[in-house]
Design an enzyme around this catalytic site. Structure first.
Site, short mmCIF file in Angstrom:
data_model
loop_
_atom_site.label_atom_id
_atom_site.label_comp_id
_atom_site.label_asym_id
_atom_site.label_seq_id
_atom_site.Cartn_x
_atom_site.Cartn_y
_atom_site.Cartn_z
N HIS A 158 0.82 -1.21 0.00
CA HIS A 158 0.00 0.00 0.00
C HIS A 158 0.87 1.27 0.00
O HIS A 158 1.00 1.93 -1.03
CB HIS A 158 -0.94 -0.03 1.21
CG HIS A 158 -1.92 1.09 1.25
ND1 HIS A 158 -2.64 1.42 2.38
CD2 HIS A 158 -2.32 2.00 0.31
CE1 HIS A 158 -3.44 2.43 2.12
NE2 HIS A 158 -3.26 2.82 0.87
N HIS A 163 1.28 5.11 -2.74
CA HIS A 163 1.44 6.49 -2.26
C HIS A 163 2.85 7.03 -2.49
O HIS A 163 3.04 8.10 -3.06
CB HIS A 163 1.14 6.55 -0.76
CG HIS A 163 -0.29 6.41 -0.41
ND1 HIS A 163 -1.09 7.47 -0.09
CD2 HIS A 163 -1.09 5.31 -0.32
CE1 HIS A 163 -2.32 7.06 0.19
NE2 HIS A 163 -2.35 5.74 0.06
N HIS A 376 -3.99 0.80 -6.24
CA HIS A 376 -4.35 1.42 -4.98
C HIS A 376 -5.74 0.99 -4.52
O HIS A 376 -5.94 0.67 -3.34
CB HIS A 376 -4.28 2.95 -5.07
CG HIS A 376 -4.61 3.62 -3.77
ND1 HIS A 376 -5.83 4.22 -3.54
CD2 HIS A 376 -3.91 3.74 -2.61
CE1 HIS A 376 -5.86 4.69 -2.30
NE2 HIS A 376 -4.71 4.42 -1.72
N ASN A 380 -6.68 -0.75 -0.84
CA ASN A 380 -7.13 0.29 0.09
C ASN A 380 -8.59 0.18 0.53
O ASN A 380 -8.89 0.17 1.71
CB ASN A 380 -6.90 1.68 -0.50
CG ASN A 380 -7.28 2.78 0.47
OD1 ASN A 380 -6.58 3.02 1.47
ND2 ASN A 380 -8.40 3.44 0.22
N ILE A 526 -7.01 9.08 -0.87
CA ILE A 526 -7.26 8.84 0.54
C ILE A 526 -6.23 7.84 1.05
O ILE A 526 -5.70 7.06 0.26
CB ILE A 526 -8.69 8.30 0.80
CG1 ILE A 526 -8.98 8.18 2.30
CG2 ILE A 526 -8.88 6.96 0.12
CD1 ILE A 526 -9.07 9.47 3.03
#
Length: 526
Positions: A158, A163, A376, A380, A526
């Protein structure tokens, strides 16, 4: 056990399982530092459980053995983590067998502690049991593995791979491409809110003494492990979904990056095959899955193809000839910055794609777009669904196994109150409730979420050819919604259909606001 195994294919960390291609299982770490490399999982343990199906050799040949391998990544950190209060760590391996109905069966869990504090290496393998003591030991071993998988998921699958590694793409795009550049316009929606959400993560989640450090097993070494994993595991070309399913390398350009990894030079250029797919020009998407009922891969490859078709239509419109790619100074400066500045630690790696043709550009842009969208979303938006219930995915293991050099008093406690020991191993109440609240927020779609292919950018709508290509893109995404619904209703697909099974919807493109367990936004918002 069946859900424990199923989640490796259909849960929130479907990126870790890999095919076993060699036996016995062995560590690649330096035995002079970490002890004997041979696994505690023996041929006898395996064959006792798969007898009636095949022999060990036949299972290897028929590609029926799979492993979650967190041994070599975590073992060098065991001593350091164990010096922290309220947590513990092992290196672990979990072995699975592929049943004839395409479900996975857990066969064994190995937990290892390296030589430390004057004591030799300790390792033990646990198997499913039908005696109470063995059953409780198996449950405790699963709790440790799930804590390892939760850490790997949050820190690597993740944070690191989506990110973190997207930031260089965003910075280079804004530095090197004008807002009128077609590739800027194509990528712009994929970068919405990412720098903002990453700044918030650095302030509240991955900061010193933040949520991750206080609620996950590695504690204050979480970001260090993340950095080591980047050094060992990350390569741009394998961030494309088809390449990820096929293989991955362990490469350490800087073997002395951390004192604790002085022996990691043994891993340089060591090749790891994930083995979850092989190239097959006659198969859908050009890949044949090793496990046919692999919901993440099955849905993901459809989404990858849809995304690549849209990118191809767009790029070929603006770059009909290879010379236009090579002569585009902004574009070349963009790709150079991503490689040599944004990912400067890896600037000299031979695997970086060249940027000379429209096909090169299509693959590069599709990979970036996939990471921000499909990758993602798959790791997530199901976090609250699966990990909000902490026994399903504990984020930390706080007690050592009772079989590890236990005193007579420790063993007596285990024998009398095994359920208490399991609760003491699980996250504390404050850890579990804190993580539950955070995962509820992270799994939430905001009312202004922008989903992949739902609405056209204004710049795209002004060009008739791009407008038509986008409408085709939107139509195929609508079709994917129906494909996923149909697959979830198929009783033959047992990793996504059955009593009590959560349907696999993480890659359904569209969603309403809230915690829905579906929806693929353009960006990491997010």
């Amino acid at each position: 056990d069946e859900e424990f195994a199923r989640q490796t294919l259909s849960g929130i960390n479907p990126y870790a399982l890999q095919l076993v291609t060699e036996w016995p299982l062995k560590s690649k770490l330096d035995p002079a530092i970490y002890g004997p490399p041979e696994s505690a999982i023996t041929r006898e343990m395996v064959e006792q459980q798969i007898r009636g199906f095949c022999s060990l050799e036949e299972a290897l040949e028929q590609k029926k053995l799979f492993v979650l391998d967190y041994h070599d990544l975590f073992l060098p950190y065991v001593k350091k983590v164990r010096q922290l209060p309220g947590t513990t760590l092992y290196g672990s391996r979990t072995l699975f067998f592929l049943n004839p109905d395409e479900t996975l069966r857990p066969l064994a869990i190995e937990l290892t502690r390296p030589p430390m504090d004057g004591k030799p290496q300790w390792k033990e393998a646990y198997t499913p049991s039908w005696h109470s003591s063995g059953v409780w030991l198996w449950r405790l071993a699963k709790a440790h593995v799930l804590a390892h998988d939760s850490g790997y998921h949050q820190l690597i699958s993740h944070w690191l791979r989506t990110h973190c590694c997207t930031e260089p793409y965003i910075i280079a795009t804004n530095r090197q491409l004008s807002e009128m550049h077609p590739i800027y316009r194509l990528l712009h929606p994929h970068f919405r809110y990412t720098m903002e959400i990453n700044a918030l993560a650095r302030a509240y989640l991955i900061n010193a003494d933040g949520i991750i450090e206080t609620s996950f097993s590695p504690g204050k070494y979480s970001m260090e492990i993340c950095s080591v994993a980047y050094d060992l595991l990350w390569r741009f070309d394998h961030e494309a979904l088809p390449a990820d399913l096929i293989s991955r390398y362990l490469e350490s350009a800087f073997p002395d990056i951390f004192e604790i990894f002085t022996a990691i030079n043994l891993l340089t250029n060591f090749f790891i095959t994930r083995g979850m797919a092989v190239e097959d020009p006659d198969a859908p998407h050009g890949l044949r899955l090793t496990i046919k009922d692999y919901p993440f891969a099955s849905d993901g490859l459809v989404l990858w193809d849809i995304l690549k078709e849209w990118v191809s239509d767009y790029v070929n419109h603006y770059y009909p000839e290879a010379s236009l790619v090579e002569s585009d100074e902004e574009l070349q400066a963009w790709w150079t910055e991503i490689r040599t500045v944004g990912h400067g630690d890896k600037k000299d790696e031979p695997w970086w794609p060249v940027l000379k043709t429209p096909q090169d550009l299509i693959q590069i842009v599709t990979t970036i777009a996939w990471v921000t969208s499909g990758h993602h979303a798959s790791v997530n938006f199901g976090q609250y669904t699966y990990a909000g219930y902490f026994p399903s995915r504990p984020t930390i293991a706080r007690k050592n196994m009772p079989t590890e050099e236990a005193t007579e008093r420790d063993w007596e406690f285990f024998m009398n109150k095994p359920e208490v020991l399991l609760l003491l191993c699980f996250p504390s109440q404050i850890q579990a409730t804190t993580v539950m609240a955070i995962l509820d927020v992270l799994s939430n779609h905001s009312p202004d979420e922008e989903y992949l292919g739902e609405k056209s950018e204004l710049a795209w709508a002004k060009d008739p050819q791009i407008k038509a290509a986008f409408e085709k893109f939107n139509g195929r995404l609508m079709e994917l919604e129906g494909i996923i619904d149909e697959r979830n209703a198929n009783k033959d697909l047992r990793n996504r259909n059955g009593a009590g099974i959560v349907p696999y919807e993480f890659l359904k493109p569209f969603s309403e606001p809230g915690v829905t367990g579906k929806g693929v936004p353009y960006s990491i918002s997010i």
